[in-house]
Design a protein around this motif. Structure first.
Motif, PDB file in Angstrom:
ATOM      1  N   GLY A  13      -0.121  11.449  -7.971  1.00 40.84           N
ATOM      2  CA  GLY A  13       0.627  11.500  -9.222  1.00 40.84           C
ATOM      3  C   GLY A  13       1.939  10.750  -9.141  1.00 40.84           C
ATOM      4  N   ASN A  14       2.642  10.925  -8.044  1.00 40.76           N
ATOM      5  CA  ASN A  14       3.916  10.214  -7.862  1.00 40.76           C
ATOM      6  C   ASN A  14       3.703   8.707  -7.810  1.00 40.76           C
ATOM      7  OD1 ASN A  14       5.378  12.605  -7.780  1.00 40.76           O
ATOM      8  ND2 ASN A  14       5.317  12.742  -5.551  1.00 40.76           N
ATOM      9  N   ALA A  15       2.654   8.265  -7.121  1.00 40.31           N
ATOM     10  CA  ALA A  15       2.371   6.832  -7.017  1.00 40.31           C
ATOM     11  C   ALA A  15       2.020   6.255  -8.386  1.00 40.31           C
ATOM     12  CB  ALA A  15       1.241   6.590  -6.022  1.00 40.31           C
ATOM     13  N   GLY A  56       0.272  15.852 -10.645  1.00 41.78           N
ATOM     14  CA  GLY A  56      -0.418  16.209  -9.414  1.00 41.78           C
ATOM     15  C   GLY A  56      -1.496  17.255  -9.572  1.00 41.78           C
ATOM     16  N   LYS A  57      -2.050  17.371 -10.773  1.00 45.44           N
ATOM     17  CA  LYS A  57      -3.123  18.344 -10.986  1.00 45.44           C
ATOM     18  C   LYS A  57      -4.289  18.018 -10.040  1.00 45.44           C
ATOM     19  CE  LYS A  57      -6.164  20.317 -14.462  1.00 45.44           C
ATOM     20  NZ  LYS A  57      -6.618  20.234 -15.853  1.00 45.44           N
ATOM     21  N   PRO A  58      -4.739  18.990  -9.265  1.00 45.30           N
ATOM     22  CA  PRO A  58      -5.754  18.703  -8.241  1.00 45.30           C
ATOM     23  C   PRO A  58      -7.181  18.571  -8.764  1.00 45.30           C
ATOM     24  CG  PRO A  58      -5.121  20.991  -8.131  1.00 45.30           C
ATOM     25  CD  PRO A  58      -4.223  20.348  -9.155  1.00 45.30           C
ATOM     26  N   ALA A  96      -5.862   0.190 -14.654  1.00 47.00           N
ATOM     27  CA  ALA A  96      -4.920  -0.230 -15.699  1.00 47.00           C
ATOM     28  C   ALA A  96      -3.541  -0.530 -15.120  1.00 47.00           C
ATOM     29  CB  ALA A  96      -4.816   0.843 -16.780  1.00 47.00           C
ATOM     30  N   LEU A  97      -3.212   0.115 -14.002  1.00 45.15           N
ATOM     31  CA  LEU A  97      -1.923  -0.118 -13.335  1.00 45.15           C
ATOM     32  C   LEU A  97      -1.986  -1.285 -12.352  1.00 45.15           C
ATOM     33  CD1 LEU A  97      -0.962   3.594 -12.623  1.00 45.15           C
ATOM     34  CD2 LEU A  97       0.187   2.039 -14.221  1.00 45.15           C
ATOM     35  N   GLY A  98      -3.168  -1.865 -12.194  1.00 43.62           N
ATOM     36  CA  GLY A  98      -3.324  -2.984 -11.259  1.00 43.62           C
ATOM     37  C   GLY A  98      -3.579  -2.530  -9.832  1.00 43.62           C
ATOM     38  N   PRO A 116       0.818  -1.217   0.000  1.00 44.12           N
ATOM     39  CA  PRO A 116       0.000   0.000   0.000  1.00 44.12           C
ATOM     40  C   PRO A 116       0.851   1.266   0.000  1.00 44.12           C
ATOM     41  CG  PRO A 116      -0.741  -1.526   1.697  1.00 44.12           C
ATOM     42  CD  PRO A 116       0.543  -2.057   1.163  1.00 44.12           C
ATOM     43  N   THR A 117       0.328   2.283  -0.654  1.00 41.16           N
ATOM     44  CA  THR A 117       0.975   3.582  -0.708  1.00 41.16           C
ATOM     45  C   THR A 117       0.024   4.615  -0.127  1.00 41.16           C
ATOM     46  OG1 THR A 117       2.158   2.964  -2.726  1.00 41.16           O
ATOM     47  CG2 THR A 117       1.976   5.312  -2.252  1.00 41.16           C
ATOM     48  N   LEU A 118       0.493   5.370   0.843  1.00 46.05           N
ATOM     49  CA  LEU A 118      -0.323   6.429   1.423  1.00 46.05           C
ATOM     50  C   LEU A 118      -0.418   7.586   0.441  1.00 46.05           C
ATOM     51  CD1 LEU A 118      -1.885   7.667   3.782  1.00 46.05           C
ATOM     52  CD2 LEU A 118       0.290   8.556   4.629  1.00 46.05           C
ATOM     53  N   VAL A 119      -1.644   7.956   0.100  1.00 45.64           N
ATOM     54  CA  VAL A 119      -1.882   9.062  -0.820  1.00 45.64           C
ATOM     55  C   VAL A 119      -2.805  10.047  -0.120  1.00 45.64           C
ATOM     56  CG1 VAL A 119      -2.939   9.735  -2.998  1.00 45.64           C
ATOM     57  CG2 VAL A 119      -1.576   7.658  -2.880  1.00 45.64           C
ATOM     58  N   ASN A 120      -2.280  11.239   0.159  1.00 41.17           N
ATOM     59  CA  ASN A 120      -3.093  12.232   0.844  1.00 41.17           C
ATOM     60  C   ASN A 120      -3.048  13.605   0.170  1.00 41.17           C
ATOM     61  OD1 ASN A 120      -0.510  12.877   1.562  1.00 41.17           O
ATOM     62  ND2 ASN A 120      -0.779  12.531   3.742  1.00 41.17           N
TER      63      ASN A 120
END
Length: 71
Positions: free
Chosen positions: A12-14, A46-48, A61-63, A2-6
């Motif tokens: 975008g980085n993930a 990272g466009k909001p 598509a990235l799984g 898991p990747t924390l996305v906040n």
């Protein structure tokens, strides 16, 4: 793993890291996800204001998937 996305930038980085791990170019990912290349570029930047429906298509598509915790 898991990747924390906040933030939009973290998302975008993930997405970019997953794309690169899979050896895909931005055009290849866009085709696989059914979105435009510009959308992938904006998502990775990272466009909001990107559309959630398209974000979910790219993640699929990235799984990947979205998991909401703590509600």
């Amino acid at each position: 793993m898991p990747t924390l996305v906040n933030t939009p930038a973290a998302l975008g980085n993930a997405a970019q890291a997953a794309r690169k791990r899979l050896g895909l170019t931005q055009p290849q990912l866009a085709l696989a996800a059914g979105v435009g290349v510009r959308f992938v570029v904006e998502l990775e930047a990272g466009k909001p204001t990107v559309r959630l429906e398209k974000v979910l298509s790219v993640l699929h598509a990235l799984g990947g998937q979205v998991l909401v915790e703590g509600l």
